[in-house]
Design a protein around this motif. Structure first.
Motif, PDB file in Angstrom:
ATOM      1  N   ASP A 111       0.835  -1.207   0.000  1.00 33.72           N
ATOM      2  CA  ASP A 111       0.000   0.000   0.000  1.00 33.72           C
ATOM      3  C   ASP A 111       0.869   1.257   0.000  1.00 33.72           C
ATOM      4  O   ASP A 111       0.564   2.239  -0.692  1.00 33.72           O
ATOM      5  N   VAL A 112       1.947   1.215   0.763  1.00 34.10           N
ATOM      6  CA  VAL A 112       2.896   2.338   0.793  1.00 34.10           C
ATOM      7  C   VAL A 112       3.497   2.532  -0.597  1.00 34.10           C
ATOM      8  O   VAL A 112       3.606   3.654  -1.098  1.00 34.10           O
ATOM      9  N   ILE A 113       3.870   1.421  -1.234  1.00 36.62           N
ATOM     10  CA  ILE A 113       4.461   1.484  -2.576  1.00 36.62           C
ATOM     11  C   ILE A 113       3.470   2.080  -3.567  1.00 36.62           C
ATOM     12  O   ILE A 113       3.819   2.952  -4.376  1.00 36.62           O
ATOM     13  N   ALA A 114       2.211   1.623  -3.511  1.00 38.31           N
ATOM     14  CA  ALA A 114       1.180   2.128  -4.431  1.00 38.31           C
ATOM     15  C   ALA A 114       0.967   3.626  -4.239  1.00 38.31           C
ATOM     16  O   ALA A 114       0.847   4.379  -5.216  1.00 38.31           O
ATOM     17  N   SER A 115       0.946   4.065  -2.985  1.00 36.15           N
ATOM     18  CA  SER A 115       0.731   5.486  -2.701  1.00 36.15           C
ATOM     19  C   SER A 115       1.927   6.326  -3.140  1.00 36.15           C
ATOM     20  O   SER A 115       1.766   7.421  -3.692  1.00 36.15           O
ATOM     21  N   LEU A 116       3.142   5.829  -2.897  1.00 35.34           N
ATOM     22  CA  LEU A 116       4.346   6.548  -3.336  1.00 35.34           C
ATOM     23  C   LEU A 116       4.395   6.681  -4.855  1.00 35.34           C
ATOM     24  O   LEU A 116       4.746   7.733  -5.396  1.00 35.34           O
ATOM     25  N   ALA A 117       4.059   5.599  -5.535  1.00 31.75           N
ATOM     26  CA  ALA A 117       4.057   5.630  -7.001  1.00 31.75           C
ATOM     27  C   ALA A 117       3.033   6.637  -7.513  1.00 31.75           C
ATOM     28  O   ALA A 117       3.272   7.346  -8.498  1.00 31.75           O
ATOM     29  N   HIS A 118       1.876   6.727  -6.827  1.00 30.42           N
ATOM     30  CA  HIS A 118       0.821   7.670  -7.201  1.00 30.42           C
ATOM     31  C   HIS A 118       1.302   9.115  -7.015  1.00 30.42           C
ATOM     32  O   HIS A 118       1.065   9.983  -7.868  1.00 30.42           O
ATOM     33  N   ILE A 119       1.988   9.359  -5.915  1.00 26.38           N
ATOM     34  CA  ILE A 119       2.518  10.700  -5.646  1.00 26.38           C
ATOM     35  C   ILE A 119       3.571  11.064  -6.690  1.00 26.38           C
ATOM     36  O   ILE A 119       3.601  12.182  -7.214  1.00 26.38           O
ATOM     37  N   ALA A 120       4.475  10.124  -6.995  1.00 26.15           N
ATOM     38  CA  ALA A 120       5.526  10.371  -7.975  1.00 26.15           C
ATOM     39  C   ALA A 120       4.926  10.682  -9.346  1.00 26.15           C
ATOM     40  O   ALA A 120       5.388  11.575 -10.067  1.00 26.15           O
ATOM     41  N   LYS A 121       3.880   9.942  -9.726  1.00 28.16           N
ATOM     42  CA  LYS A 121       3.249  10.145 -11.036  1.00 28.16           C
ATOM     43  C   LYS A 121       2.673  11.558 -11.136  1.00 28.16           C
ATOM     44  O   LYS A 121       2.766  12.212 -12.186  1.00 28.16           O
ATOM     45  N   ALA A 122       2.091  12.027 -10.028  1.00 24.97           N
ATOM     46  CA  ALA A 122       1.521  13.379 -10.026  1.00 24.97           C
ATOM     47  C   ALA A 122       2.593  14.444 -10.235  1.00 24.97           C
ATOM     48  O   ALA A 122       2.308  15.541 -10.733  1.00 24.97           O
ATOM     49  N   LYS A 123       3.825  14.130  -9.875  1.00 25.67           N
ATOM     50  CA  LYS A 123       4.941  15.063 -10.043  1.00 25.67           C
ATOM     51  C   LYS A 123       5.699  14.820 -11.348  1.00 25.67           C
ATOM     52  O   LYS A 123       6.756  15.407 -11.582  1.00 25.67           O
ATOM     53  N   GLY A 124       5.198  13.879 -12.177  1.00 26.15           N
ATOM     54  CA  GLY A 124       5.861  13.586 -13.449  1.00 26.15           C
ATOM     55  C   GLY A 124       7.136  12.781 -13.299  1.00 26.15           C
ATOM     56  O   GLY A 124       8.027  12.854 -14.158  1.00 26.15           O
ATOM     57  N   ILE A 125       7.241  12.007 -12.225  1.00 26.76           N
ATOM     58  CA  ILE A 125       8.451  11.212 -11.966  1.00 26.76           C
ATOM     59  C   ILE A 125       8.137   9.738 -12.217  1.00 26.76           C
ATOM     60  O   ILE A 125       7.158   9.203 -11.680  1.00 26.76           O
ATOM     61  N   LEU A 244      -4.741  -2.474  -3.916  1.00 24.57           N
ATOM     62  CA  LEU A 244      -3.807  -1.714  -3.093  1.00 24.57           C
ATOM     63  C   LEU A 244      -4.314  -0.292  -2.874  1.00 24.57           C
ATOM     64  O   LEU A 244      -4.963   0.304  -3.746  1.00 24.57           O
ATOM     65  N   VAL A 245      -4.002   0.247  -1.720  1.00 25.90           N
ATOM     66  CA  VAL A 245      -4.413   1.607  -1.365  1.00 25.90           C
ATOM     67  C   VAL A 245      -3.429   2.593  -1.987  1.00 25.90           C
ATOM     68  O   VAL A 245      -2.222   2.507  -1.761  1.00 25.90           O
ATOM     69  N   LYS A 246      -3.948   3.556  -2.752  1.00 19.24           N
ATOM     70  CA  LYS A 246      -3.076   4.492  -3.469  1.00 19.24           C
ATOM     71  C   LYS A 246      -3.109   5.909  -2.896  1.00 19.24           C
ATOM     72  O   LYS A 246      -2.429   6.795  -3.416  1.00 19.24           O
ATOM     73  N   ASP A 247      -3.892   6.098  -1.829  1.00 24.62           N
ATOM     74  CA  ASP A 247      -4.063   7.472  -1.341  1.00 24.62           C
ATOM     75  C   ASP A 247      -3.712   7.623   0.137  1.00 24.62           C
ATOM     76  O   ASP A 247      -4.328   8.415   0.856  1.00 24.62           O
ATOM     77  N   LEU A 248      -2.743   6.849   0.603  1.00 23.26           N
ATOM     78  CA  LEU A 248      -2.294   7.015   1.986  1.00 23.26           C
ATOM     79  C   LEU A 248      -1.713   8.423   2.165  1.00 23.26           C
ATOM     80  O   LEU A 248      -0.985   8.924   1.291  1.00 23.26           O
ATOM     81  N   PRO A 249      -2.002   9.067   3.288  1.00 25.45           N
ATOM     82  CA  PRO A 249      -1.465  10.420   3.525  1.00 25.45           C
ATOM     83  C   PRO A 249       0.020  10.342   3.918  1.00 25.45           C
ATOM     84  O   PRO A 249       0.361  10.245   5.101  1.00 25.45           O
ATOM     85  N   LEU A 250       0.882  10.376   2.937  1.00 24.95           N
ATOM     86  CA  LEU A 250       2.321  10.279   3.183  1.00 24.95           C
ATOM     87  C   LEU A 250       2.986  11.629   2.968  1.00 24.95           C
ATOM     88  O   LEU A 250       2.751  12.302   1.953  1.00 24.95           O
ATOM     89  N   ASP A 251       3.791  12.027   3.920  1.00 27.87           N
ATOM     90  CA  ASP A 251       4.529  13.290   3.825  1.00 27.87           C
ATOM     91  C   ASP A 251       5.868  12.991   3.160  1.00 27.87           C
ATOM     92  O   ASP A 251       6.793  12.492   3.814  1.00 27.87           O
ATOM     93  N   VAL A 252       5.974  13.250   1.855  1.00 31.55           N
ATOM     94  CA  VAL A 252       7.155  12.853   1.091  1.00 31.55           C
ATOM     95  C   VAL A 252       7.953  14.073   0.656  1.00 31.55           C
ATOM     96  O   VAL A 252       7.448  14.941  -0.064  1.00 31.55           O
ATOM     97  N   ASP A 253       9.200  14.149   1.116  1.00 33.51           N
ATOM     98  CA  ASP A 253      10.138  15.201   0.685  1.00 33.51           C
ATOM     99  C   ASP A 253      11.118  14.553  -0.295  1.00 33.51           C
ATOM    100  O   ASP A 253      12.019  13.821   0.119  1.00 33.51           O
ATOM    101  N   PHE A 254      10.938  14.801  -1.587  1.00 31.97           N
ATOM    102  CA  PHE A 254      11.759  14.116  -2.578  1.00 31.97           C
ATOM    103  C   PHE A 254      13.239  14.467  -2.453  1.00 31.97           C
ATOM    104  O   PHE A 254      14.100  13.638  -2.765  1.00 31.97           O
ATOM    105  N   GLN A 255      13.533  15.672  -2.003  1.00 29.54           N
ATOM    106  CA  GLN A 255      14.954  16.024  -1.838  1.00 29.54           C
ATOM    107  C   GLN A 255      15.625  15.141  -0.790  1.00 29.54           C
ATOM    108  O   GLN A 255      16.791  14.787  -0.906  1.00 29.54           O
ATOM    109  N   ALA A 256      14.846  14.770   0.228  1.00 29.76           N
ATOM    110  CA  ALA A 256      15.386  13.884   1.273  1.00 29.76           C
ATOM    111  C   ALA A 256      15.614  12.478   0.747  1.00 29.76           C
ATOM    112  O   ALA A 256      16.383  11.701   1.318  1.00 29.76           O
TER     113      ALA A 256
END
Length: 903
Positions: A111-125, A244-256
């Motif tokens: 679920d974490v992986i699905a949500s991270l991938a969803h966030i990355a896609k929104a940023k064009g990554i 899989l859950v794609k909308d977990l509220p994850l605080d992701v700092d890509f620079q980190a």
């Protein structure tokens, strides 16, 4: 473009633990998982210096899916103690290396992986997920792919389609139907992979299927239609569990998440030292300490000698097992992903006649076990019963199997009704991929990699009639060594390929060559029907014709001599008849076909000798061997997967790939191969001009690509360009010789001989060809330069053929370059047809269609006459769409009662 690399942390740890042999340091602490993890970090750092990286972990607390279905993951096996010891250390290493890990309470890592991938896609990554977990296939799209960390292969939409028969966007529905025993997802009982694919192909989705329930019976049959309707709630429940859950509220700092400038492993040097990772520390000693890592330049030719051939040590302890309970006790504690090396001993080499005498296995590289089954010498002790033998093999074959020439061992087991239930691996195939020009026998490979001399079969046999007469004590030493050697060799070559940046060859082995073993087994087991009476009549006819020709030749020569003796024939032609000798050879005159063709009009005996030789060859090379190998009206050949340097299959006992294609005499032989009954027909599907299509693909020549894309006659087009549209038909044969000749390194001299024209005329034709197709010339020249620089030629899928130019003469150098260019085309064609055969094998499973023969670019099938053309078109479609080239692949279909009718 930067990408996000998400590591399915526990998934990788488990995969790494089971993929590597049991490892431990000098203190006895297990280190296999930690070794795999350190290697992963090393690879990711070197390959992805500018990307983002994050580790996804399981969340604590109660799994939300347990609230949906209390039995979710209820049948998970207990984790091995060796793995449990290493897990907390590896998790701690993530923190010490200052890398980021993310978990969410109540949710799984997926679920974490699905949500991270969803966030990355929104940023064009783009996202690469380091995992082979099938639950993650639902995430694959244009921006997301999986990377199998062990096999080093990228899993994209086409791989999902090939493996499961459905695209990623239908994978949730697919799992909802078939369920998942490992996670205790119920699915619908009775619905397997094929049924699920059939349903989804027809309806398009799970919801559409239940919306159109009235169509189910026509699609899947009455019984399953009733089951599907009855178990709707189970299917919908399963969909909730696998989604899989794609909308977990994850605080992701890509620079980190950015890959550190220094190799993260430098921060755990003390840990690496503690666990005795000497090689990794040595590799780290050359790492830049304060600069951004730069990718290494492409390596030059790989040496044919292994990296550690003299330093690696091989030793094993042999054990004899007498009872089924002993075998069960040994295997019971092993995780089901444990690879086990397997080898069998039998009464002979012919798998159709040989009987099992005993079998050996090894799962740790140190201890190898022999199980005697049918030693029959005087005084031999009681051995495993047939029922217990089958039970033991069933148990062994429930694990992934390693073997050396495993096809033979599986064929012997198949006679007992035993087939592998898991993946199969072959150290012989790996050795061939590592260096296709070297000898790949177990004895030679063990000497090459471990400097170890194996017990020879002749020494083990000791003059006995067959292995059943060998004492069990001697048999144990011999057979156990084979199993231990296969195990060690497999891992030695696997790791060598990885360390030399040749992981694509490991992937080629796992994705194509290893599964292909089962394709060949089925073809060999099927055989091809022959008309015995026809061949017996042909034998009598040829014998009569040879006798008559022999008398004619003796009359024309006015003497009697041995026609089959080149020395006596040469003496007759050049000494007694006074014909002009073409060339001398050791021991007398040359009387080869080229010499006799040059003398064709010099004396009336020459055409008779050539006719005698042709009929003699047909009789001795084809008719007599075919009758000798006749087994109740069928011929069973053996296909050699590692028999050529280019990657092509070869055939033996008898060789069915060398029967002449175009000659009338060859048609006579092929006419004796028939369909098995009047209700069946033979089918030939042949790749059309495959090498020329590959030339167009590789060279990207616009004229060639346009001709193939428009479906034009390529030889006629070439003739039209080289000469004129008016002369094209007349000169087509010249264009054809040039088109094909260039692929096989034909120069002006060879072309002049082939077309019977002057050297200067041939040279001008080739020059004109290159003037009109400059990109073809540039491509061929560039490939020759690459072969010289790299020391190898490479096929479409990355199979390499090595050449040693170190001490090559000009003649050898030219020959190597010619063979190298030929390998690119011939080997790539072999890649394509193997891929096609693997998919066709899956396609025809459970049908009345049998794949009988492969003759280079042609496949021969036997199938019912009813609907034969429709079936042929389905198979041709697989062949034509097996790999995306710059131009379309095209195959030709031919049906007939005999092989001779198939052109």
């Amino acid at each position: 473009m930067q990408k996000l690399i998400i590591v399915d942390t526990f998934g990788f740890f488990f995969r790494s633990f089971y993929a590597l042999p049991p490892l431990q340091n000098s203190q006895g602490f297990p280190t296999g998982l930690l070794t795999g993890f350190a290697n992963l970090i090393m690879k990711l750092y070197k390959s992805n210096p500018h990307d983002y990286i994050v580790f996804a972990l399981e969340g604590g607390g109660r799994n939300i899916r347990k609230d949906i279905y209390k039995d979710y993951k209820a049948n998970r096996q207990e984790t091995p103690q060796e793995l449990l010891l290493q897990l907390p250390i590896a998790i701690e290493w993530i923190e010490k290396m200052q890398l980021i890990k993310i978990a969410k309470e109540g949710y799984e890592a997926d679920d974490v992986i699905a949500s991270l991938a969803h966030i990355a896609k929104a940023k064009g990554i783009r996202t690469h997920i380091i995992s082979h977990d099938k639950d993650l296939y639902q995430l694959i799209d244009d921006e997301v792919s999986l990377i199998d960390p062990v096999r080093q292969v990228e899993i994209r939409q086409e791989q999902c389609q090939q493996k499961f028969g459905v695209p990623p966007h239908l994978f949730i529905d697919y799992q909802s139907l078939v369920g998942d025993t490992s996670d205790n997802v119920p699915g619908i009982k009775g619905i397997g992979a094929k049924s699920a694919c059939k349903l989804l192909e027809h309806f398009g989705s799970l919801d559409a299927m239940y919306a159109r329930e009235d169509e189910l019976e026509a699609v899947i049959g009455k019984r399953l239609a009733h089951t599907i309707k009855e178990q709707k709630s189970s299917a919908l429940l399963s969909r909730k569990l696998v989604s899989l859950v794609k909308d977990l509220p994850l605080d992701v700092d890509f620079q980190a998440l950015a890959m550190p400038e220094k190799n993260p492993l430098l921060l755990i040097l003390d840990e690496l030292t503690r666990y005795e990772f000497t090689k990794i520390i040595q590799r780290l000693s050359g790492e830049p300490m304060n600069v951004k890592h730069e990718a290494a330049s492409k390596p030059k030719a790989q040496p044919t000698q292994p990296l550690e051939s003299t330093s690696a040590q091989f030793h094993y302890t042999a054990h004899t097992l007498w009872r089924l309970e002993e075998i069960q006790a040994l295997l019971a504690p092993l995780p089901k992903d444990t690879k086990i090396a397997y080898d069998c001993e039998s009464t002979g080499l012919d798998t159709r006649k040989a009987e099992l005498v005993g079998f050996s296995f090894c799962f740790d590289g140190e201890n190898a076990y022999y199980v005697p089954v049918a030693h029959t010498y005087l005084g031999a002790p009681s051995q495993l019963s047939l029922a217990d033998t089958k039970a033991a093999l069933e148990l062994l074959f429930s694990y992934p199997l390693i073997g050396h020439n495993l096809k033979y061992d599986l064929q012997i087991a198949k006679k007992l009704g035993i087939s592998p239930k898991r993946e199969i691996y072959d150290s012989m195939i790996l050795a061939w991929l590592y260096d296709s020009a070297s000898k790949v026998g177990l004895d030679e490979q063990m000497h090459k990699w471990f400097n170890h001399t194996m017990i020879s079969f002749s020494d083990a046999l000791g003059g006995k009639q067959d292995f059943s007469q060998v004492s069990i004590e001697s048999a144990t030493e011999y057979a156990a060594e084979d199993a231990a050697a296969s195990f060690r060799l497999f891992y030695a070559i696997t790791h060598a390929l990885e360390s030399k940046n040749l992981s694509h060859l490991n992937a080629l082995a796992h994705d194509l060559e290893f599964p292909f073993i089962q394709v060949l087994m089925e073809m060999e087991g099927c055989g091809i029907s022959i008309d015995t009476e026809y061949f017996q009549a042909l034998l009598a006819r040829f014998s009569k014709e040879l006798l008559a020709l022999e008398q004619e030749i003796f009359t024309l020569c006015n003497d009697v001599f041995n026609l089959n003796s080149p020395k006596q024939l040469g003496s007759m032609l050049f000494d007694k008849l006074g014909l002009k000798a073409q060339r001398q050879i050791k021991g007398g005159y040359s009387t080869d076909e080229k010499t006799l063709q040059a003398l064709l009009n010099a004396h009336p005996v020459i055409p008779k000798i050539l006719e005698y030789r042709e009929i003699s060859k047909l009789k001795n090379t084809y008719v007599e061997p075919l009758l000798k190998h006749n087994d109740n009206g069928r011929i069973y050949t053996s296909f050699l997967q590692s028999g050529t340097a280019t990657g092509r299959l070869s055939s033996k006992n008898p060789n069915l790939q060398n029967i002449p294609v175009r000659s009338e005499q060859g048609r006579l032989i092929r006419a004796g191969f028939r369909a098995k009954s009047d209700d069946y027909t033979l089918l030939s599907i042949d790749y059309s001009q495959i090498e020329l299509r590959l030339l167009a693909h590789f060279s990207q020549d616009s004229a060639l690509i346009e001709a193939f894309c428009k479906g034009l006659d390529i030889h006629l087009q070439t003739a039209s360009i080289l000469f004129s549209p008016e002369q094209a038909q007349e000169k087509r044969h010249i264009a054809k010789s040039i088109n094909f000749g260039l692929i096989y390194g034909m120069g002006a001299r060879k072309l002049s001989q082939t077309l019977d024209i002057s050297f200067s005329e041939a040279k001008s034709y080739i020059q004109s060809y290159f003037d009109f197709f400059p990109s073809v010339k540039a491509f061929l020249q560039s490939k020759e330069q690459e072969i010289l620089h790299n020391g190898y030629a490479q096929t479409l899928l990355g199979h390499r053929r090595y050449f040693d130019f170190s001490y090559a003469t000009d003649f050898m150098r030219a020959n190597y370059l010619r063979e190298g260019v030929n390998t690119i085309f011939q080997g790539s064609a072999a890649d394509l047809i193997k891929m096609a055969m693997l998919q066709i094998h899956s396609h025809i499973q459970g049908s009345n269609i049998a794949m009988l023969l492969q003759v280079h670019d042609e496949l021969i099938f036997e199938l019912p006459k009813q609907n034969a053309l429709e079936s042929a078109k389905e198979i041709a479609h697989i062949m034509d769409t097996i790999y995306p080239l710059a131009i379309p692949l095209e195959s030709t279909i031919s049906l007939g009662d005999s092989w001779a009718d198939l052109k």
